[in-house]
Design a protein around this motif. Structure first.
Motif, PDB file in Angstrom:
ATOM      1  N   ALA A  36       0.850  -1.200   0.000  1.00  0.00           N
ATOM      2  CA  ALA A  36       0.000   0.000   0.000  1.00  0.00           C
ATOM      3  C   ALA A  36       0.880   1.243   0.000  1.00  0.00           C
ATOM      4  O   ALA A  36       1.740   1.396   0.862  1.00  0.00           O
ATOM      5  N   THR A  37       0.662   2.118  -0.981  1.00  0.00           N
ATOM      6  CA  THR A  37       1.462   3.342  -1.041  1.00  0.00           C
ATOM      7  C   THR A  37       0.592   4.583  -1.223  1.00  0.00           C
ATOM      8  O   THR A  37      -0.503   4.506  -1.783  1.00  0.00           O
ATOM      9  N   LEU A  38       1.107   5.711  -0.737  1.00  0.00           N
ATOM     10  CA  LEU A  38       0.478   7.012  -0.973  1.00  0.00           C
ATOM     11  C   LEU A  38       1.249   7.772  -2.045  1.00  0.00           C
ATOM     12  O   LEU A  38       0.911   8.892  -2.376  1.00  0.00           O
ATOM     13  N   VAL A 125       7.571  -2.063  10.233  1.00  0.00           N
ATOM     14  CA  VAL A 125       6.307  -2.223   9.495  1.00  0.00           C
ATOM     15  C   VAL A 125       5.184  -2.488  10.495  1.00  0.00           C
ATOM     16  O   VAL A 125       5.320  -3.340  11.374  1.00  0.00           O
ATOM     17  N   LEU A 126       4.095  -1.754  10.352  1.00  0.00           N
ATOM     18  CA  LEU A 126       2.945  -1.944  11.233  1.00  0.00           C
ATOM     19  C   LEU A 126       1.983  -2.951  10.608  1.00  0.00           C
ATOM     20  O   LEU A 126       1.594  -2.803   9.447  1.00  0.00           O
ATOM     21  N   ALA A 127       1.600  -3.957  11.404  1.00  0.00           N
ATOM     22  CA  ALA A 127       0.639  -4.954  10.907  1.00  0.00           C
ATOM     23  C   ALA A 127      -0.759  -4.353  10.850  1.00  0.00           C
ATOM     24  O   ALA A 127      -1.651  -4.891  10.196  1.00  0.00           O
ATOM     25  N   THR A 128      -0.923  -3.210  11.521  1.00  0.00           N
ATOM     26  CA  THR A 128      -2.246  -2.594  11.661  1.00  0.00           C
ATOM     27  C   THR A 128      -2.505  -1.506  10.630  1.00  0.00           C
ATOM     28  O   THR A 128      -3.471  -0.758  10.747  1.00  0.00           O
ATOM     29  N   LYS A 129      -1.636  -1.381   9.656  1.00  0.00           N
ATOM     30  CA  LYS A 129      -1.799  -0.328   8.662  1.00  0.00           C
ATOM     31  C   LYS A 129      -1.564  -0.885   7.259  1.00  0.00           C
ATOM     32  O   LYS A 129      -0.706  -1.753   7.073  1.00  0.00           O
ATOM     33  N   GLY A 130      -2.312  -0.379   6.308  1.00  0.00           N
ATOM     34  CA  GLY A 130      -2.118  -0.802   4.918  1.00  0.00           C
ATOM     35  C   GLY A 130      -2.237  -2.307   4.784  1.00  0.00           C
ATOM     36  O   GLY A 130      -3.125  -2.926   5.380  1.00  0.00           O
ATOM     37  N   SER A 139      14.954   6.905  -2.205  1.00  0.00           N
ATOM     38  CA  SER A 139      15.236   8.261  -2.696  1.00  0.00           C
ATOM     39  C   SER A 139      14.305   9.276  -2.048  1.00  0.00           C
ATOM     40  O   SER A 139      14.696  10.413  -1.810  1.00  0.00           O
ATOM     41  N   ASP A 140      13.076   8.864  -1.737  1.00  0.00           N
ATOM     42  CA  ASP A 140      12.054   9.811  -1.295  1.00  0.00           C
ATOM     43  C   ASP A 140      11.365   9.471   0.020  1.00  0.00           C
ATOM     44  O   ASP A 140      10.570  10.258   0.505  1.00  0.00           O
ATOM     45  N   SER A 141      11.651   8.329   0.597  1.00  0.00           N
ATOM     46  CA  SER A 141      11.071   7.975   1.887  1.00  0.00           C
ATOM     47  C   SER A 141      12.177   7.849   2.940  1.00  0.00           C
ATOM     48  O   SER A 141      13.007   6.947   2.864  1.00  0.00           O
ATOM     49  N   ALA A 204      10.792  13.940   9.406  1.00  0.00           N
ATOM     50  CA  ALA A 204      11.383  13.887   8.065  1.00  0.00           C
ATOM     51  C   ALA A 204      10.333  13.477   7.031  1.00  0.00           C
ATOM     52  O   ALA A 204      10.282  14.024   5.921  1.00  0.00           O
ATOM     53  N   LYS A 205       9.475  12.537   7.415  1.00  0.00           N
ATOM     54  CA  LYS A 205       8.449  12.051   6.504  1.00  0.00           C
ATOM     55  C   LYS A 205       7.470  13.171   6.141  1.00  0.00           C
ATOM     56  O   LYS A 205       7.145  13.379   4.978  1.00  0.00           O
ATOM     57  N   GLU A 206       7.055  13.916   7.162  1.00  0.00           N
ATOM     58  CA  GLU A 206       6.130  15.024   6.952  1.00  0.00           C
ATOM     59  C   GLU A 206       6.749  16.068   6.009  1.00  0.00           C
ATOM     60  O   GLU A 206       6.105  16.537   5.075  1.00  0.00           O
ATOM     61  N   ALA A 208       9.190  15.596   3.875  1.00  0.00           N
ATOM     62  CA  ALA A 208       9.385  15.002   2.548  1.00  0.00           C
ATOM     63  C   ALA A 208       8.071  14.967   1.761  1.00  0.00           C
ATOM     64  O   ALA A 208       8.042  15.273   0.567  1.00  0.00           O
ATOM     65  N   TYR A 209       6.979  14.606   2.442  1.00  0.00           N
ATOM     66  CA  TYR A 209       5.668  14.598   1.788  1.00  0.00           C
ATOM     67  C   TYR A 209       5.345  15.987   1.233  1.00  0.00           C
ATOM     68  O   TYR A 209       4.983  16.137   0.075  1.00  0.00           O
ATOM     69  N   LYS A 210       5.477  16.997   2.093  1.00  0.00           N
ATOM     70  CA  LYS A 210       5.066  18.358   1.725  1.00  0.00           C
ATOM     71  C   LYS A 210       5.902  18.883   0.575  1.00  0.00           C
ATOM     72  O   LYS A 210       5.371  19.338  -0.430  1.00  0.00           O
ATOM     73  N   SER A 257      -3.111   8.142  12.436  1.00  0.00           N
ATOM     74  CA  SER A 257      -2.916   9.420  11.766  1.00  0.00           C
ATOM     75  C   SER A 257      -1.457   9.636  11.448  1.00  0.00           C
ATOM     76  O   SER A 257      -0.562   9.151  12.129  1.00  0.00           O
ATOM     77  N   ARG A 258      -1.226  10.363  10.354  1.00  0.00           N
ATOM     78  CA  ARG A 258       0.107  10.498   9.816  1.00  0.00           C
ATOM     79  C   ARG A 258       1.002  11.308  10.739  1.00  0.00           C
ATOM     80  O   ARG A 258       2.186  11.074  10.831  1.00  0.00           O
ATOM     81  N   SER A 259       0.405  12.278  11.404  1.00  0.00           N
ATOM     82  CA  SER A 259       1.245  13.128  12.241  1.00  0.00           C
ATOM     83  C   SER A 259       1.235  12.645  13.690  1.00  0.00           C
ATOM     84  O   SER A 259       1.833  13.266  14.555  1.00  0.00           O
TER      85      SER A 259
HETATM   86  C1  ZZB Z   1       6.163   4.143  -1.061  1.00  0.00           C
HETATM   87  C2  ZZB Z   1       6.624   5.468  -0.620  1.00  0.00           C
HETATM   88  C3  ZZB Z   1       7.526   6.317  -1.239  1.00  0.00           C
HETATM   89  C4  ZZB Z   1       6.028   5.849   0.576  1.00  0.00           C
HETATM   90  C5  ZZB Z   1       7.821   7.529  -0.633  1.00  0.00           C
HETATM   91  C6  ZZB Z   1       6.306   7.043   1.225  1.00  0.00           C
HETATM   92  C7  ZZB Z   1       7.226   7.900   0.614  1.00  0.00           C
HETATM   93  P1  ZZB Z   1       1.435   7.235   6.182  1.00  0.00           P
HETATM   94  O1  ZZB Z   1       2.009   8.433   5.546  1.00  0.00           O
HETATM   95  O2  ZZB Z   1       1.854   7.069   7.597  1.00  0.00           O
HETATM   96  O3  ZZB Z   1      -0.045   7.057   5.976  1.00  0.00           O
HETATM   97  N1  ZZB Z   1       3.623   2.262   4.727  1.00  0.00           N
HETATM   98  C8  ZZB Z   1       2.522   1.689   4.199  1.00  0.00           C
HETATM   99  N2  ZZB Z   1       2.067   0.717   4.996  1.00  0.00           N
HETATM  100  C9  ZZB Z   1       2.881   0.676   6.064  1.00  0.00           C
HETATM  101  C10 ZZB Z   1       2.934  -0.137   7.233  1.00  0.00           C
HETATM  102  N3  ZZB Z   1       2.053  -1.113   7.442  1.00  0.00           N
HETATM  103  N4  ZZB Z   1       3.918   0.099   8.141  1.00  0.00           N
HETATM  104  C11 ZZB Z   1       4.829   1.070   7.911  1.00  0.00           C
HETATM  105  N5  ZZB Z   1       4.839   1.850   6.825  1.00  0.00           N
HETATM  106  C12 ZZB Z   1       3.879   1.666   5.912  1.00  0.00           C
HETATM  107  O4  ZZB Z   1       2.087   5.985   5.471  1.00  0.00           O
HETATM  108  C13 ZZB Z   1       1.996   5.729   4.117  1.00  0.00           C
HETATM  109  C14 ZZB Z   1       3.349   5.332   3.643  1.00  0.00           C
HETATM  110  O5  ZZB Z   1       4.005   4.565   4.671  1.00  0.00           O
HETATM  111  C15 ZZB Z   1       3.263   4.461   2.425  1.00  0.00           C
HETATM  112  O6  ZZB Z   1       3.707   5.159   1.248  1.00  0.00           O
HETATM  113  C16 ZZB Z   1       4.340   3.429   2.679  1.00  0.00           C
HETATM  114  O7  ZZB Z   1       5.500   4.000   2.123  1.00  0.00           O
HETATM  115  C17 ZZB Z   1       4.454   3.345   4.168  1.00  0.00           C
HETATM  116  F1  ZZB Z   1       8.685   8.347  -1.202  1.00  0.00           F
HETATM  117  O8  ZZB Z   1       5.073   3.864  -0.190  1.00  0.00           O
HETATM  118  B1  ZZB Z   1       5.050   4.757   0.984  1.00  0.00           B
HETATM  119  C18 ZZB Z   1       7.722  10.902   2.705  1.00  0.00           C
HETATM  120  C19 ZZB Z   1       7.176   9.524   2.431  1.00  0.00           C
HETATM  121  N6  ZZB Z   1       7.586   9.123   1.141  1.00  0.00           N
END
Ligand code: ZZB
Length: 260
Positions: A36-38, A125-130, A139-141, A204-206, A208-210, A257-259
């Protein structure tokens, strides 16, 4: 939360994976790990696929010959989103621990690493998400960058080959503030030393997203030169059209929640 679920096809199982699945799949079965990706626009930069080594995954049948690997929780959600043939039905043909998948060779759609990438362990990795499967874009996460760095440093400890964690990190998105490898820049700037540095990693994630979404420009792929904001839905559409992805939604209330 609406995710893009990326289908990451298994090309080669580990011995342990093979044993677990023996006799449980039909001839010619195609198995996909579902991540699962955003950030579908970053899929060009996938370098590995993360599973939680202690997480239990099911293998769910979606057609006579196609199977999805994800957590049971995700399969249950999918069963009510028209992803499986029968509404509400999500029986797994096998259960496999993440650690048994580590080392498998998989095909990550759109990735520059076209011969495949490896399944690697990610303890956060969270078992409770995605879906419990996370595709890695270092490169971006920031989380992914911190994890692959740690995996390469302690390859023996993790029981992996160092080179599996060292696939080239190709620039995917340029940003005015962080350059073309946003995750590396932020991990260094915030002095993050470990994938367990949860607080600075969340920050950092916040950031990077923005920056990626509002200021980023694509450096690769069909929409090279376009703003991320414009390219994102178009890359997603390509993946959906090619059946390399599908839409997966997480019901409200289950979402962390993300934050925080
Ligand atoms: C590829 C990717 C590329 C992601 C990127 C992020 C970034 P959020 O924001 O907290 O809702 N993810 C998905 N499922 C899980 C999980 N079960 N446990 C841990 N991490 C998980 O989380 C959504 C993002 O967190 C998803 O998008 C996934 O990583 C990861 F360049 O997919 B992403 C700045 C982030 N950049």
């Amino acid at each position: 939360q609406e995710y893009t679920a990326i289908k990451i096809k298994v090309l080669e199982w580990t011995e342990e994976g093979k044993k677990t699945l023996e006799g449980k799949l039909p001839e010619g079965a195609e198995v996909h790990l579902v991540a699962a990706t955003l950030r579908p626009e970053t899929m060009y930069g996938q370098t590995c696929c993360f599973v939680g080594p202690k997480i239990s995954y099911g293998v769910y049948q979606v057609s006579p010959t196609e199977f999805y690997v994800c957590t049971e929780r995700a399969a249950r959600n999918m069963a009510f989103q028209g992803i499986f043939p029968e509404r509400g039905v999500y029986k797994s043909v096998a259960t496999v621990l993440g650690s048994a998948l580590v080392g498998s060779l998989v095909y990550a759609p759109l990735s520059v690493h076209t011969v495949g990438v490896r399944v690697l362990p990610m303890e956060t990795v969270l078992a409770t998400k995605g879906t419990g499967v996370v595709t890695s874009v270092p490169s971006d996460s920031p989380d992914d960058y911190a994890t692959v760095t740690d995996l390469a440093k302690k390859a023996d400890y993790y029981g992996i080959k160092k080179e599996w964690a060292e696939l080239e990190i190709v620039p995917i998105i340029n940003t005015p503030s962080y350059g073309n490898l946003t995750a590396e820049f932020l991990v260094k700037k915030l002095k993050i030393n470990s994938p367990k540095d949860a607080k600075p990693l969340a920050e950092a994630k916040e950031l990077a997203y923005k920056e990626g979404f509002y200021q980023g420009t694509m450096l690769i792929g069909e929409f090279k030169g376009e703003k991320v904001e414009a390219a994102k839905p178009k890359v997603r559409e390509i993946l959906l059209k090619k059946k390399e992805a599908f839409v997966y939604s997480e019901p409200e209330g289950h979402v962390l929640s993300r934050s925080g």
